[in-house]
Design a protein around this motif. Structure first.
Motif, mmCIF file in Angstrom:
data_model
loop_
_atom_site.group_PDB
_atom_site.id
_atom_site.type_symbol
_atom_site.label_atom_id
_atom_site.label_comp_id
_atom_site.label_asym_id
_atom_site.label_seq_id
_atom_site.Cartn_x
_atom_site.Cartn_y
_atom_site.Cartn_z
ATOM 1 N N THR A 11 0.821 -1.201 0.000
ATOM 2 C CA THR A 11 0.000 0.000 0.000
ATOM 3 C C THR A 11 0.862 1.261 0.000
ATOM 4 O O THR A 11 1.991 1.273 0.510
ATOM 5 C CB THR A 11 -0.929 0.049 1.226
ATOM 6 N N TRP A 12 0.304 2.323 -0.551
ATOM 7 C CA TRP A 12 0.974 3.624 -0.590
ATOM 8 C C TRP A 12 1.033 4.234 0.808
ATOM 9 O O TRP A 12 2.041 4.807 1.200
ATOM 10 C CB TRP A 12 0.207 4.529 -1.563
ATOM 11 N N GLN A 13 -0.052 4.113 1.566
ATOM 12 C CA GLN A 13 -0.137 4.718 2.888
ATOM 13 C C GLN A 13 -0.034 3.662 3.990
ATOM 14 O O GLN A 13 -0.509 2.530 3.835
ATOM 15 C CB GLN A 13 -1.459 5.471 3.040
ATOM 16 N N ASN A 14 0.554 4.063 5.102
ATOM 17 C CA ASN A 14 0.625 3.194 6.272
ATOM 18 C C ASN A 14 -0.775 3.011 6.857
ATOM 19 O O ASN A 14 -1.468 3.999 7.157
ATOM 20 C CB ASN A 14 1.550 3.837 7.309
ATOM 21 N N LEU A 15 -1.200 1.776 7.015
ATOM 22 C CA LEU A 15 -2.543 1.491 7.513
ATOM 23 C C LEU A 15 -2.549 1.178 9.001
ATOM 24 O O LEU A 15 -3.519 0.609 9.512
ATOM 25 C CB LEU A 15 -3.156 0.323 6.736
ATOM 26 N N ALA A 16 -1.473 1.571 9.705
ATOM 27 C CA ALA A 16 -1.378 1.333 11.148
ATOM 28 C C ALA A 16 -1.550 -0.154 11.415
ATOM 29 O O ALA A 16 -0.957 -0.980 10.736
ATOM 30 C CB ALA A 16 -2.377 2.194 11.907
ATOM 31 N N ALA A 17 -2.394 -0.520 12.372
ATOM 32 C CA ALA A 17 -2.558 -1.933 12.705
ATOM 33 C C ALA A 17 -3.573 -2.630 11.808
ATOM 34 O O ALA A 17 -3.756 -3.843 11.893
ATOM 35 C CB ALA A 17 -2.986 -2.074 14.167
ATOM 36 N N THR A 18 -4.241 -1.878 10.943
ATOM 37 C CA THR A 18 -5.260 -2.450 10.074
ATOM 38 C C THR A 18 -4.587 -3.177 8.912
ATOM 39 O O THR A 18 -3.686 -2.649 8.268
ATOM 40 C CB THR A 18 -6.185 -1.351 9.533
ATOM 41 N N ARG A 19 -5.020 -4.389 8.634
ATOM 42 C CA ARG A 19 -4.355 -5.201 7.615
ATOM 43 C C ARG A 19 -5.003 -5.098 6.239
ATOM 44 O O ARG A 19 -4.581 -5.788 5.316
ATOM 45 C CB ARG A 19 -4.361 -6.675 8.055
#
Length: 302
Positions: free
Chosen positions: A146-154
Motif C-alpha cells: 500500500t501507498w499509505q501506512n494502515l497502522a494496525a489495520t491489515r
C-alpha cells in the motif's frame, strides 16, 4: 473505490449489501451487486522494465496508469457525490497492489479454486515461510503493498486511513502541495471517535454514551488503529465541540457484523481554527458514513 470499508482481515466495517446505496462501494468486479460501478468504463494499463518479483531483495519498479470516469452510465467517480477535481480540492486516496500466490506444480494447479481444501492447505504452508502474508482464511493467500501506512489495520479498504490527493492548476514548482486540508483535524477526530465507539461495543456489548468516555476506553488503542490521545485532546480543547447521540431504527450491527439490526449512533463534532477562521461541522454515522460541512473559511489551508 470504497467510502466505507468492507469487512475482512479484522476490519471493523460491515459488508456492502447487494443493491446498497451508491456511497457504499464502487467496484469494477462486483458482479453487478452494487448500484454504482466503474465497470466497464475504467481503463487500466501496467508496465514493468523487468519481471516483477514481489519477494526480490532488490527494488522492483511497477507502473500502473488508470483512467477513471468522472461520469458514467453505471457510475463515475462523481456520480456517488463529492467534489470535482479543481485547484484546491482534496480527495482521499490510497493505492495498493494485491498478490495471490498460486502453487506452480503443473498447469492445472494454476487454476486451482481458492475455496478448495487443497488451496487452504497450500496457504497454510505459505504462511509458515512467509509471515507477512495477510492470512490463509480470507480470499486466499494474500499480500497487499500500500501507498499509505494502515497502522494496525491489515486491509486497505479503510478510507479513514488513506492519504490525500491535492489538485493544483499545474503552475509553479510543486510547492502548492504544502497546503494541508483544513478539514483534516475534524475528520481525524470523527474517524477515531467512530473506531472508539465500535471497538468499545465489541468489547462491552454497549456503546459509550458521552464523547468524553471515548478517549478513556481501553478498546481505543494502537491495535484498533484508534488514537485515544487525540480524542482526549478534542474533548478538552476549545477548538472542538463533540458529542454522541443515538437514534431509533435498525442501523449497522457489530454483533454480529451486518448491514442492519444494530442500534443507531452518531458522533457529532465541530472544529474552528482560530488562526485561519476556518470552521466546519461533521457527523460520523453507525455505518461509518461521514459528512463534513464547511461553515466558514472555505479554500483556506491548515
Amino acid at each position: 473505490l470504497w467510502r466505507v470499508p468492507q469487512q475482512g482481515f479484522d476490519s471493523v466495517g460491515v459488508p456492502c449489501a447487494p443493491g446498497a446505496a451508491t456511497w457504499c462501494g464502487n467496484s469494477s468486479f462486483n458482479g453487478g451487486n452494487q448500484t454504482w460501478s466503474l465497470s466497464p468504463s475504467v481503463k487500466v494499463a501496467a508496465a514493468a522494465p523487468t519481471a516483477f518479483d514481489p519477494l526480490a531483495a532488490s527494488k522492483n519498479q511497477w507502473v500502473v496508469e488508470v483512467r477513471l470516469p468522472l461520469r458514467g452510465s453505471r457510475g463515475g467517480l462523481l456520480d456517488g457525490g463529492g467534489p470535482a477535481p479543481a485547484p484546491g480540492i482534496f480527495w482521499y486516496a490510497d493505492f495498493a497492489r494485491a498478490e495471490h500466490p498460486l502453487p506452480r506444480t503443473d498447469a492445472a494447479a494454476l487454476s486451482l479454486d481458492f475455496s478448495t481444501p487443497a488451496y487452504a492447505a497450500f496457504c497454510a504452508d505459505m504462511l509458515e515461510t512467509h509471515p507477512t502474508l495477510l492470512g490463509a482464511s480470507e480470499w486466499s493467500c494474500y499480500w497487499e503493498w500500500t501507498w499509505q501506512n494502515l497502522a494496525a489495520t491489515r486491509y486497505m479498504h479503510n478510507p479513514d486511513l488513506w492519504g490525500y490527493l491535492y489538485f493544483t492548476d499545474g503552475a509553479g514548482d510543486g510547492d502548492d502541495g504544502a497546503c494541508r486540508d483544513p478539514e483534516w483535524p475534524l475528520r481525524y477526530v470523527l474517524f477515531n471517535a467512530w473506531r472508539a465507539m465500535v471497538f468499545a461495543f465489541i468489547a462491552d456489548g454497549a456503546y459509550p454514551v458521552t464523547f468524553a468516555e471515548l478517549g478513556a476506553h481501553p478498546a481505543c488503542n494502537a491495535t484498533a488503529s484508534c488514537d485515544a490521545a487525540a480524542l482526549r485532546t478534542a474533548a478538552s480543547s476549545d477548538v472542538f465541540d463533540a458529542s454522541v447521540s443515538f437514534g431509533d431504527g435498525a442501523c449497522a450491527s457489530y454483533a454480529p457484523r451486518a448491514v442492519t439490526g444494530g442500534q443507531c449512533f452518531f458522533v457529532n463534532a465541530s472544529f474552528a481554527d482560530p488562526d485561519t477562521g476556518f470552521a466546519a461541522r461533521g457527523v460520523a454515522r453507525t455505518d461509518r458514513f461521514t459528512t463534513v460541512d464547511v461553515v466558514d473559511g472555505a479554500g483556506s489551508c491548515l
